[in-house]
Design a protein around this motif. Sequence first.
Motif, PDB file in Angstrom:
ATOM      1  N   ARG A 129       0.841  -1.202   0.000  1.00 33.31           N
ATOM      2  CA  ARG A 129       0.000   0.000   0.000  1.00 33.31           C
ATOM      3  C   ARG A 129       0.875   1.249   0.000  1.00 33.31           C
ATOM      4  NH1 ARG A 129      -2.582  -2.711   4.202  1.00 33.31           N
ATOM      5  NH2 ARG A 129      -2.152  -1.010   5.657  1.00 33.31           N
ATOM      6  N   ALA A 130       1.947   1.232   0.777  1.00 38.18           N
ATOM      7  CA  ALA A 130       2.851   2.385   0.825  1.00 38.18           C
ATOM      8  C   ALA A 130       3.501   2.625  -0.533  1.00 38.18           C
ATOM      9  CB  ALA A 130       3.920   2.177   1.896  1.00 38.18           C
ATOM     10  N   ALA A 131       3.869   1.544  -1.229  1.00 38.98           N
ATOM     11  CA  ALA A 131       4.482   1.682  -2.554  1.00 38.98           C
ATOM     12  C   ALA A 131       3.502   2.294  -3.551  1.00 38.98           C
ATOM     13  CB  ALA A 131       4.971   0.327  -3.057  1.00 38.98           C
ATOM     14  N   LEU A 132       2.213   2.058  -3.351  1.00 41.91           N
ATOM     15  CA  LEU A 132       1.191   2.565  -4.265  1.00 41.91           C
ATOM     16  C   LEU A 132       0.614   3.914  -3.843  1.00 41.91           C
ATOM     17  CD1 LEU A 132      -0.631  -0.817  -4.787  1.00 41.91           C
ATOM     18  CD2 LEU A 132       0.612   0.457  -6.545  1.00 41.91           C
ATOM     19  N   ALA A 133       1.000   4.410  -2.684  1.00 42.83           N
ATOM     20  CA  ALA A 133       0.398   5.616  -2.119  1.00 42.83           C
ATOM     21  C   ALA A 133       0.516   6.839  -3.014  1.00 42.83           C
ATOM     22  CB  ALA A 133       0.995   5.906  -0.747  1.00 42.83           C
ATOM     23  N   ALA A 134       1.579   6.938  -3.779  1.00 44.94           N
ATOM     24  CA  ALA A 134       1.774   8.109  -4.635  1.00 44.94           C
ATOM     25  C   ALA A 134       0.955   8.047  -5.926  1.00 44.94           C
ATOM     26  CB  ALA A 134       3.256   8.265  -4.979  1.00 44.94           C
ATOM     27  N   GLY A 135       0.373   6.901  -6.196  1.00 50.35           N
ATOM     28  CA  GLY A 135      -0.391   6.742  -7.431  1.00 50.35           C
ATOM     29  C   GLY A 135      -1.732   7.455  -7.393  1.00 50.35           C
ATOM     30  N   ALA A 136      -2.305   7.631  -8.564  1.00 56.08           N
ATOM     31  CA  ALA A 136      -3.584   8.334  -8.683  1.00 56.08           C
ATOM     32  C   ALA A 136      -4.759   7.471  -8.234  1.00 56.08           C
ATOM     33  CB  ALA A 136      -3.797   8.787 -10.129  1.00 56.08           C
ATOM     34  N   PHE A 137      -4.613   6.136  -8.299  1.00 61.27           N
ATOM     35  CA  PHE A 137      -5.701   5.233  -7.928  1.00 61.27           C
ATOM     36  C   PHE A 137      -5.423   4.623  -6.560  1.00 61.27           C
ATOM     37  CE2 PHE A 137      -7.468   0.859  -7.961  1.00 61.27           C
ATOM     38  CZ  PHE A 137      -8.807   1.219  -7.884  1.00 61.27           C
ATOM     39  N   PRO A 138      -6.317   4.777  -5.592  1.00 59.14           N
ATOM     40  CA  PRO A 138      -6.097   4.237  -4.247  1.00 59.14           C
ATOM     41  C   PRO A 138      -6.475   2.763  -4.141  1.00 59.14           C
ATOM     42  CG  PRO A 138      -8.146   5.456  -4.291  1.00 59.14           C
ATOM     43  CD  PRO A 138      -7.535   5.585  -5.678  1.00 59.14           C
ATOM     44  N   GLY A 139      -5.663   1.919  -4.714  1.00 60.29           N
ATOM     45  CA  GLY A 139      -5.918   0.488  -4.698  1.00 60.29           C
ATOM     46  C   GLY A 139      -4.946  -0.222  -5.607  1.00 60.29           C
ATOM     47  N   ILE A 140      -5.335  -1.422  -6.016  1.00 57.39           N
ATOM     48  CA  ILE A 140      -4.496  -2.217  -6.907  1.00 57.39           C
ATOM     49  C   ILE A 140      -5.233  -2.494  -8.202  1.00 57.39           C
ATOM     50  CG2 ILE A 140      -3.314  -3.296  -4.949  1.00 57.39           C
ATOM     51  CD1 ILE A 140      -4.884  -5.892  -5.575  1.00 57.39           C
TER      52      ILE A 140
ATOM     53  N   ARG B 172      -8.971  -5.515 -13.316  1.00 61.50           N
ATOM     54  CA  ARG B 172      -9.953  -4.929 -12.392  1.00 61.50           C
ATOM     55  C   ARG B 172      -9.256  -3.897 -11.523  1.00 61.50           C
ATOM     56  NH1 ARG B 172     -13.232  -9.623 -12.212  1.00 61.50           N
ATOM     57  NH2 ARG B 172     -12.677 -10.685 -14.134  1.00 61.50           N
ATOM     58  N   GLN B 173      -9.879  -2.754 -11.378  1.00 61.26           N
ATOM     59  CA  GLN B 173      -9.405  -1.750 -10.438  1.00 61.26           C
ATOM     60  C   GLN B 173     -10.059  -2.079  -9.099  1.00 61.26           C
ATOM     61  OE1 GLN B 173     -10.227   1.656 -13.494  1.00 61.26           O
ATOM     62  NE2 GLN B 173      -9.088   2.506 -11.773  1.00 61.26           N
ATOM     63  N   LEU B 174      -9.252  -2.414  -8.107  1.00 55.05           N
ATOM     64  CA  LEU B 174      -9.748  -2.846  -6.807  1.00 55.05           C
ATOM     65  C   LEU B 174      -9.318  -1.840  -5.744  1.00 55.05           C
ATOM     66  CD1 LEU B 174      -8.802  -6.626  -7.121  1.00 55.05           C
ATOM     67  CD2 LEU B 174     -10.974  -5.527  -7.737  1.00 55.05           C
ATOM     68  N   PRO B 175     -10.220  -0.935  -5.363  1.00 55.03           N
ATOM     69  CA  PRO B 175      -9.860   0.051  -4.331  1.00 55.03           C
ATOM     70  C   PRO B 175      -9.775  -0.604  -2.963  1.00 55.03           C
ATOM     71  CG  PRO B 175     -12.180   0.249  -4.878  1.00 55.03           C
ATOM     72  CD  PRO B 175     -11.594  -0.787  -5.812  1.00 55.03           C
ATOM     73  N   TRP B 176      -8.897  -0.091  -2.102  1.00 53.65           N
ATOM     74  CA  TRP B 176      -8.874  -0.639  -0.764  1.00 53.65           C
ATOM     75  C   TRP B 176      -9.862   0.103   0.118  1.00 53.65           C
ATOM     76  CZ3 TRP B 176      -3.474  -0.204  -2.336  1.00 53.65           C
ATOM     77  CH2 TRP B 176      -2.963   1.068  -2.257  1.00 53.65           C
ATOM     78  N   ASP B 177     -10.346  -0.621   1.102  1.00 55.81           N
ATOM     79  CA  ASP B 177     -11.286  -0.047   2.052  1.00 55.81           C
ATOM     80  C   ASP B 177     -10.494   0.629   3.175  1.00 55.81           C
ATOM     81  OD1 ASP B 177     -10.479  -2.053   3.838  1.00 55.81           O
ATOM     82  OD2 ASP B 177     -12.312  -3.217   3.635  1.00 55.81           O
ATOM     83  N   PRO B 178     -11.173   1.233   4.160  1.00 54.56           N
ATOM     84  CA  PRO B 178     -10.443   1.920   5.243  1.00 54.56           C
ATOM     85  C   PRO B 178      -9.484   1.024   6.026  1.00 54.56           C
ATOM     86  CG  PRO B 178     -12.740   2.604   5.241  1.00 54.56           C
ATOM     87  CD  PRO B 178     -12.618   1.476   4.242  1.00 54.56           C
ATOM     88  N   GLU B 179      -9.688  -0.299   5.997  1.00 48.44           N
ATOM     89  CA  GLU B 179      -8.784  -1.219   6.696  1.00 48.44           C
ATOM     90  C   GLU B 179      -7.637  -1.703   5.808  1.00 48.44           C
ATOM     91  OE1 GLU B 179     -12.340  -1.879   6.949  1.00 48.44           O
ATOM     92  OE2 GLU B 179     -12.231  -0.557   8.670  1.00 48.44           O
ATOM     93  N   GLY B 180      -7.556  -1.214   4.579  1.00 48.50           N
ATOM     94  CA  GLY B 180      -6.478  -1.627   3.676  1.00 48.50           C
ATOM     95  C   GLY B 180      -6.745  -2.932   2.963  1.00 48.50           C
ATOM     96  N   ARG B 181      -8.024  -3.324   2.873  1.00 47.32           N
ATOM     97  CA  ARG B 181      -8.390  -4.572   2.203  1.00 47.32           C
ATOM     98  C   ARG B 181      -8.910  -4.283   0.799  1.00 47.32           C
ATOM     99  NH1 ARG B 181     -12.749  -6.674   6.434  1.00 47.32           N
ATOM    100  NH2 ARG B 181     -13.485  -4.633   5.785  1.00 47.32           N
TER     101      ARG B 181
END
Length: 155
Positions: A25-36, A84-93
């Motif tokens: 999640r930290a590696a992706l934090a700078a990206g425009a999409f909040p997820g994988i 699939r764009q899979l956003p994470w929820d508030p718990e990081g899932r």
Amino acid sequence: MALFLSTFVNRIDKKGRTSVPATFRAALAAGAFPGIVAYRSFTSACIEGCGMDFMERLSDGAQAFDAFSDEQENLAALIFADARQLPWDPEGRVSLPEDILAHAGITESVAFVGKGQTFQIWQPDAYKAVEADIRAKALTSRPTLPLRPKPVAGA
């Protein structure tokens, strides 16, 4: 650029939700999409994962193929149409869709496997077998990896 390192095994709940490792999640934090971004691997029984920036680079690379060629059409179907764009929820899932879970044989737990600029999601026992095979082959073939030279300061 996101960099995914190490292997993490996490549980998956009945709804297909699993925690994305904090370092991923930290590696992706700078990206425009909040997820994988995830899609079914076409080379292994696993799920390919990355950030949106990597998908954009793949899309740029696909422009090397002639428009509407078989190669371009196949690549689009195998990767972009399946992604699939899979956003994470508030718990990081994230919630992994049933069809990609079935492709990887995942039911109770997942192994997030860092692959540098991308990662894979495996059924943990399946990955252990693949990893053992990779290590056995490496002992025989002794692969090498060229290092790019460091950029010169001020150049």
